[in-house]
Design a protein around this motif. Structure first.
Motif, mmCIF file in Angstrom:
data_model
loop_
_atom_site.group_PDB
_atom_site.id
_atom_site.type_symbol
_atom_site.label_atom_id
_atom_site.label_comp_id
_atom_site.label_asym_id
_atom_site.label_seq_id
_atom_site.Cartn_x
_atom_site.Cartn_y
_atom_site.Cartn_z
ATOM 1 N N ARG A 127 0.819 -0.954 0.237
ATOM 2 C CA ARG A 127 -0.189 -0.134 -0.183
ATOM 3 C C ARG A 127 1.132 1.217 -0.205
ATOM 4 O O ARG A 127 0.177 2.054 -0.178
ATOM 5 N N LEU A 128 1.736 0.772 0.515
ATOM 6 C CA LEU A 128 3.092 2.342 0.746
ATOM 7 C C LEU A 128 4.063 1.933 -0.080
ATOM 8 O O LEU A 128 5.360 1.447 0.866
ATOM 9 N N PRO A 129 4.229 2.713 -1.585
ATOM 10 C CA PRO A 129 5.435 1.881 -2.432
ATOM 11 C C PRO A 129 7.036 2.919 -1.956
ATOM 12 O O PRO A 129 7.046 2.191 -2.179
ATOM 13 N N LYS A 130 6.534 3.885 -1.340
ATOM 14 C CA LYS A 130 7.828 4.511 -1.009
ATOM 15 C C LYS A 130 9.027 3.463 0.449
ATOM 16 O O LYS A 130 9.711 4.747 0.314
ATOM 17 N N LEU A 131 7.998 3.178 0.796
ATOM 18 C CA LEU A 131 8.427 2.005 1.913
ATOM 19 C C LEU A 131 9.775 1.128 1.733
ATOM 20 O O LEU A 131 9.238 0.073 0.763
ATOM 21 N N LYS A 132 10.891 1.102 2.517
ATOM 22 C CA LYS A 132 12.257 0.684 2.279
ATOM 23 C C LYS A 132 11.444 -0.257 3.233
ATOM 24 O O LYS A 132 11.984 -1.616 2.451
ATOM 25 N N PHE A 133 11.352 -0.329 4.528
ATOM 26 C CA PHE A 133 10.878 -1.332 5.755
ATOM 27 C C PHE A 133 9.668 -1.054 6.235
ATOM 28 O O PHE A 133 9.777 -0.245 6.499
ATOM 29 N N ALA A 134 9.552 -1.982 6.790
ATOM 30 C CA ALA A 134 8.163 -1.977 7.493
ATOM 31 C C ALA A 134 8.730 -2.930 8.885
ATOM 32 O O ALA A 134 9.366 -4.189 8.808
ATOM 33 N N ILE A 135 8.898 -2.546 10.557
ATOM 34 C CA ILE A 135 9.368 -3.081 11.290
ATOM 35 C C ILE A 135 8.285 -3.011 12.901
ATOM 36 O O ILE A 135 7.621 -2.114 12.854
ATOM 37 N N VAL A 136 7.564 -4.446 13.133
ATOM 38 C CA VAL A 136 6.305 -4.862 13.909
ATOM 39 C C VAL A 136 7.764 -5.049 15.474
ATOM 40 O O VAL A 136 8.159 -6.198 15.168
ATOM 41 N N THR A 137 7.106 -4.289 16.280
ATOM 42 C CA THR A 137 7.760 -4.783 17.769
ATOM 43 C C THR A 137 7.086 -5.280 18.465
ATOM 44 O O THR A 137 6.170 -4.988 18.607
ATOM 45 N N LEU A 138 8.180 -6.687 19.214
ATOM 46 C CA LEU A 138 6.758 -7.695 19.825
ATOM 47 C C LEU A 138 7.349 -7.784 21.026
ATOM 48 O O LEU A 138 6.660 -9.188 21.970
ATOM 49 N N GLY A 139 7.460 -6.680 22.040
ATOM 50 C CA GLY A 139 7.783 -7.086 23.350
ATOM 51 C C GLY A 139 9.147 -8.347 23.737
ATOM 52 O O GLY A 139 10.105 -7.957 22.498
#
Length: 366
Positions: A219-231
């Protein structure tokens, strides 16, 4: 992780952050009192908090030049915040100080017996709005910035700053904790995003964390990466790659790949580690296909006797990710480094007490 010391931060690296700052009055109790009872305070600390302020304090202590754009009132909490930021080396020259209003603050009770915290938050009366931005030289505020960071607060004004940063070709990292008005506009301007555990699926309605990250990058073609933090479960990262770099790559279901990477965790390893996949075509039914790789990051295993307070752990992680970007650190080193910095913060009271400094290189080897 071959190096045994933290390399010096490049002198030219400046990160400009925009967002929230507040003040915490922290009290450690042996146990929380029942209604009508009294209890003794075992220790007390007054310390700043807030996503942007915490992340930039983390950066400043690691040697990166950090400049905060935020708003405080000319009251006691505001003066405490300003003094602390300056002491940590954060540039506050673009901090708006309102003559009237109230700076946000919280009373925080930490229950020593259960390792839990109870917070009474006073949100204050300050909102950073576009009118505040129009009164400053925005080009000067962003001049020389290597990265811009937003904690998704004060979004009307944040979008004004983010558009200027994008116009100056300054890469943007966004901390997306929850859905907020104006957040989508910031997401579309961002180059990197670090998410809370609840955000990816809430924003995409995807059935799993891996498929949600895939949906975010599609959905966000500009993004190079996405991180989700999980404690305590670490983090999950999806990095975009180019088809041209790997013409013979295979195709993998993103959830199946995630499960196979999770099987490589070693619970006997205390220090954080990163488990990366190869670059493949990642797919999810009903979502789409993206060329990239999935990386599982583990958290540091903190003994219960050393775990004091998890306040600000996510902000410390994000600050360390920004540092890693400044240092052109590979994700395989970035994720363990960020987890180590976050863990250091959890071993002391408050959001900033345990944040490491550049001189702590041996302790933060990666």
């Amino acid at each position: 992780m071959s190096s045994t010391s933290l390399p010096p931060s490049p002198e030219q690296c400046l990160v400009v952050g925009f967002g929230e700052t507040c003040l915490d009055y922290l009290a450690v109790l042996s146990t929380l009192p029942r209604p009508g009872d009294k209890t003794l305070c075992r220790s007390m600390k007054v310390q700043g908090n807030g996503g942007a302020a915490n992340a930039l304090t983390c950066l400043a202590r690691l040697g990166v030049r950090a400049r905060l754009m935020s708003k405080i009132a000319d009251d006691v909490p505001g003066k405490c915040i300003l003094e602390e930021l300056k002491a940590d080396g954060v540039d506050t020259s673009f901090l708006v100080v309102a003559e009237d209003g109230q700076t946000p603050f919280s009373y925080v009770m930490v229950d020593e017996s259960t390792r839990t915290r109870t917070c009474i938050h006073t949100p204050g009366s300050l909102v950073m709005d576009p009118a505040d931005i129009s009164q400053m030289d925005l080009k000067s505020a962003l001049q020389g910035a290597r990265f811009a960071y937003f904690d998704a607060r004060h979004t009307d004004a944040a979008i004004v700053v983010a558009r200027e940063a994008a116009g100056q070709n300054i890469p943007i990292l966004l901390d997306a904790a929850e859905r907020r008005p104006g957040l989508d506009g910031l997401l579309h301007l961002s180059d990197y995003v670090v998410c809370s555990a609840k955000f990816p699926q809430a924003w995409t309605e995807a059935p799993s964390q891996p498929s949600a990250l895939l949906s975010i990058l599609l959905r966000l073609p500009k993004l190079k990466f996405a991180i989700v933090t999980l404690g305590e479960d670490g983090c999950l990262m999806l990095e975009r790659s180019s088809d041209a770099e790997n013409p013979q790559m295979g195709e993998e279901d993103v959830d199946s790949l995630w499960r196979s990477l999770e099987q490589e965790r070693d619970d006997g390893v205390v220090r954080p580690m990163c488990i990366p996949s190869n670059v493949v075509k990642l797919k999810a039914n009903g979502i789409g296909t993206l060329t990239g790789r999935l990386l599982v990051g583990t958290a540091e295993r903190i003994p219960p006797s050393e775990l004091v307070d998890t306040t600000g752990a996510g902000d410390a992680f994000t600050g360390a990710v920004l540092y890693a970007l400044c240092m052109n650190m590979a994700p395989e080193n970035m994720l363990p480094f960020a987890a180590t910095v976050a863990a250091a913060g959890c071993k002391e009271l408050g959001a900033r007490t345990g944040l490491p400094r550049q001189t702590d290189g041996v302790r933060l080897r990666f």
